[in-house]
Design a protein around this motif. Sequence first.
Motif, short mmCIF file in Angstrom:
data_model
loop_
_atom_site.label_atom_id
_atom_site.label_comp_id
_atom_site.label_asym_id
_atom_site.label_seq_id
_atom_site.Cartn_x
_atom_site.Cartn_y
_atom_site.Cartn_z
N VAL A 29 -9.09 0.72 2.51
CA VAL A 29 -7.71 1.49 2.39
C VAL A 29 -6.73 0.56 2.65
O VAL A 29 -6.62 0.08 4.01
CB VAL A 29 -7.63 2.62 3.13
CG1 VAL A 29 -6.28 3.54 2.91
CG2 VAL A 29 -8.86 3.62 2.84
N ILE A 30 -5.95 0.07 1.57
CA ILE A 30 -4.76 -1.03 1.94
C ILE A 30 -3.37 -0.05 2.03
O ILE A 30 -3.11 0.83 1.44
CB ILE A 30 -4.75 -1.94 0.97
CG1 ILE A 30 -4.57 -1.40 -0.58
CG2 ILE A 30 -6.24 -2.61 1.06
CD1 ILE A 30 -4.20 -2.59 -1.35
N SER A 31 -2.61 -0.63 2.79
CA SER A 31 -1.31 -0.03 3.13
C SER A 31 -0.19 -0.87 2.65
O SER A 31 1.06 -0.30 2.83
CB SER A 31 -1.29 0.47 4.61
OG SER A 31 -2.06 1.42 4.97
N ASN A 32 -0.18 -2.05 2.12
CA ASN A 32 0.77 -3.02 1.69
C ASN A 32 0.25 -3.72 0.44
O ASN A 32 -0.80 -4.16 0.55
CB ASN A 32 1.14 -3.89 2.83
CG ASN A 32 2.40 -4.75 2.56
OD1 ASN A 32 2.21 -5.76 2.10
ND2 ASN A 32 3.75 -4.12 2.83
N ILE A 33 1.08 -4.16 -0.35
CA ILE A 33 0.80 -5.06 -1.38
C ILE A 33 0.29 -6.48 -1.02
O ILE A 33 -0.56 -7.15 -1.72
CB ILE A 33 2.04 -5.30 -2.24
CG1 ILE A 33 1.53 -5.77 -3.56
CG2 ILE A 33 3.12 -6.24 -1.59
CD1 ILE A 33 2.63 -5.62 -4.77
N GLY A 34 0.78 -6.85 0.20
CA GLY A 34 0.17 -8.14 0.75
C GLY A 34 -1.29 -7.99 0.97
O GLY A 34 -2.07 -9.00 1.02
N ASN A 35 -1.74 -6.88 1.30
CA ASN A 35 -3.32 -6.61 1.69
C ASN A 35 -4.00 -7.16 0.46
O ASN A 35 -5.27 -7.39 0.61
CB ASN A 35 -3.57 -5.46 2.06
CG ASN A 35 -2.83 -4.81 3.55
OD1 ASN A 35 -2.63 -3.57 3.57
ND2 ASN A 35 -2.45 -5.76 4.06
N ILE A 36 -3.63 -6.80 -0.80
CA ILE A 36 -4.36 -7.19 -1.87
C ILE A 36 -4.55 -8.61 -2.02
O ILE A 36 -5.98 -9.21 -2.18
CB ILE A 36 -3.67 -6.62 -3.19
CG1 ILE A 36 -3.31 -5.18 -3.19
CG2 ILE A 36 -4.20 -7.19 -4.39
CD1 ILE A 36 -2.30 -4.74 -4.44
N LYS A 37 -3.76 -9.35 -1.57
CA LYS A 37 -3.82 -10.92 -1.49
C LYS A 37 -4.76 -11.17 -0.53
O LYS A 37 -5.52 -12.05 -0.68
CB LYS A 37 -2.58 -11.53 -1.36
CG LYS A 37 -2.44 -12.91 -1.77
CD LYS A 37 -2.75 -13.33 -3.26
CE LYS A 37 -2.64 -14.87 -3.61
NZ LYS A 37 -3.09 -15.16 -5.07
N LEU A 38 -4.50 -10.55 0.43
CA LEU A 38 -5.40 -10.86 1.77
C LEU A 38 -6.74 -10.69 1.56
O LEU A 38 -7.68 -11.56 1.82
CB LEU A 38 -4.81 -10.01 3.09
CG LEU A 38 -5.67 -10.22 4.23
CD1 LEU A 38 -5.29 -11.36 5.14
CD2 LEU A 38 -5.22 -8.93 5.14
N LEU A 39 -7.35 -9.60 0.91
CA LEU A 39 -8.45 -9.31 0.55
C LEU A 39 -9.19 -10.21 -0.28
O LEU A 39 -10.34 -10.65 -0.42
CB LEU A 39 -8.75 -7.75 0.10
CG LEU A 39 -8.52 -6.63 1.04
CD1 LEU A 39 -8.53 -5.33 0.52
CD2 LEU A 39 -9.44 -6.77 2.42
N HIS A 40 -8.37 -10.48 -1.49
CA HIS A 40 -9.02 -11.45 -2.53
C HIS A 40 -8.97 -12.91 -1.95
O HIS A 40 -10.02 -13.60 -2.32
CB HIS A 40 -7.70 -11.51 -3.54
CG HIS A 40 -8.16 -10.40 -4.66
ND1 HIS A 40 -9.01 -10.48 -5.50
CD2 HIS A 40 -7.27 -9.35 -4.93
CE1 HIS A 40 -8.98 -9.14 -6.27
NE2 HIS A 40 -8.05 -8.75 -6.14
#
Length: 708
Positions: free
Chosen positions: A617-628
């Motif tokens: 469960v991500i809470s910020n658009i930066g988390n998308i890049k972090l996970l990728h």
Amino acid sequence: LVSAVQNGANAVYFGADEFNARMNSKNFNREELKKAIEYAKLRNVKTNLTLNILIKNDEFSKAMELVEYAYTCGIDAIIVQDLGLAKAIIKSFPDLEVHSSTQMTVYNLEGARKIQEMGFKRCVLARELSVDEIKHICKNVNIEIEVFIHGALCICYSGQCLMSSIIGGRSGNRGKCAGTCRLPYALLNNGKEVDKGYLLSSKDVCTLDILPELIQAGVKSFKIEGRMKSPEYVATVTKIYRKYIDLAMSNEPYIIDPNDKKELLQVFNRGMFSSGHFSNTPNKNLVFKDKPNHMGLFLGTVQKYNKNKGYITLKLKEPINIGDKVSVEKESGSYTISELMENKNNIRETKVNQIVTIGRIKGSISSGDKVYKISSKYITTTANESYKSENRKVSLNCNVIIKKSCPVTIKITSCNDLLEYKNLDITYQMPYIPEDAKNRPLDKETIIRQISKTNSTPYKFENIKIDLDENVYLPKLSILNELRRISLENVVDYAISQIHRTYTSPSSNINKKDTIEDMRIFAQNKTNLSNCIPPKISVLLNIINLDFDYSKLKNIDNLYIPLKYFINKKYENILKTLTKKFDTYIYLPTILKGNYKNLFYSNAKNTVQNYKIKGFVISNIGNIKLLHDLFTDLNTHFKVIANYTFNVFNSNSVLELKKLDISKFTLSPESDKNTLLNLCNYNYLQKELIVYGKIPLLNMNYCLLRRK
């Protein structure tokens, strides 16, 4: 706006009368919007329109129509919070800059990199970053970075505040912030009051001391908050920051005049200024709990008060003059000084440490009360004068031709590369033929003197060439004045024609895959989906109790567990029990930075290997890049859920989340019933709604408990 332009702003940002984050201020209607754009751009000042609120489905077309209108008027950029709106503008107006608002809560490199990938041209960073964090982002992205450098500071990460909405019924994300954080509160510890006052009212930020550091960090745009302030405030603050930005970029020593800081404090301060969050250490001096609005400069304490005559006697800490305004601590209003005395003699001005009597001030006043100077007549007058004249000048070349038997002619060309003037080439002829001089022929100096009188215009002639026959005469110098006036009016008309644009839809170039129409078709094909599948229950375990037997849990479909528990060994057995029994997701916090982010980097891969993790469960658009960055096979093995903190209000935003490989999103707690039902008409992405539990109202980079 005029005040900002005339005092040195490179760009101005403003709202239309709809869809902006300051809906309670006076914004521009359509005609005013057009005039504002023309006024600024004629003077080489860029214009940014704020469409920085969340947009509902039934508002979307109107918002896009406003963008088109602003585009045709010549706007330079649109500042946007809503992800769906931003992407629609980027697609539909490929030559128009879109800036991510600070409301998007971009607070790390991953967030800035992600919005760069999505086509944004500038990122307005969250205001909770240190200079070092800003520098790290600037060095590693190819997108312009903008930061706030002066003015009001929210206690909460912008875009993540639900306080006004949940308590006050007015959403800050919809442009109607009630200023709930500026109210008085009590701080309780186990029911016992340990502090009280305006505990969430942050001081205004001032960055004069660190401007050179921010410039060296790579920041491209400095933003002064001033949309709900007076033109005198805007004039003073803009003028001073223009001075010190120019100084910082020169080879001169960077030395701050204390009087400039005092002027800034005089026009507005909440308990003096704060350095905000720019330091690497927590700011314990962020809040001023005694008063939430302007307090001015401390003038002194009342030594003697004559109640009948309203005379206050005090020893001055600051000079005062007739026409200044003062306030007294127990009174809510202000008083304009109309009577000023020393030893019963009337005076008009004073100096520090002088004992004076201020007349005609009546109210709840007593000896020992503090008195504040809340405005200076001199500063106000100076500021007013600054924007009543033309200080911003665009340089031009001109050639004046006065020859026998020919009309008086002027040719004006550009001497700069500004888009509005680059190809400027105007010739204007007066319907007047010069005469032969009988006594006193016309000379070049007289022509230059008259042609140079451009004070009331946004222009100056950098180079004036005179082509003058000998022994010619003009009966009236007003002919030259008329020549200058009309030719410069033609320059304005030409520049405005360059400012305005014609919009042609690039629809043929837009990728048709995954459009809103696709969503409608998908929804129609799945009309019975909600009837066939019963609602599922997801539970977020904010607190895990070591004494509870979690094997007894049942009737749960999805379990969300905060990241911190997977890093702590003492919860290992409980987590293994839970992850075997339920589809379990790692729940990332709204803000993930510093040591917490490092812990995630270090432990994420081991966590998914040691436990049966379904996704995140991500809470910020930066988390998308972090996970990728961590999981190259993220979309193959995990599901990603967008938390309510993504602030989804329309189907376009849902569409963009799907393109980012989000499998489910949480509906915003701020959504009204109609908005929720509208979003639920589309089954393009799974969605969930928070139905029970405490809603976090604020996400702060400030600790109330460690304030002292």
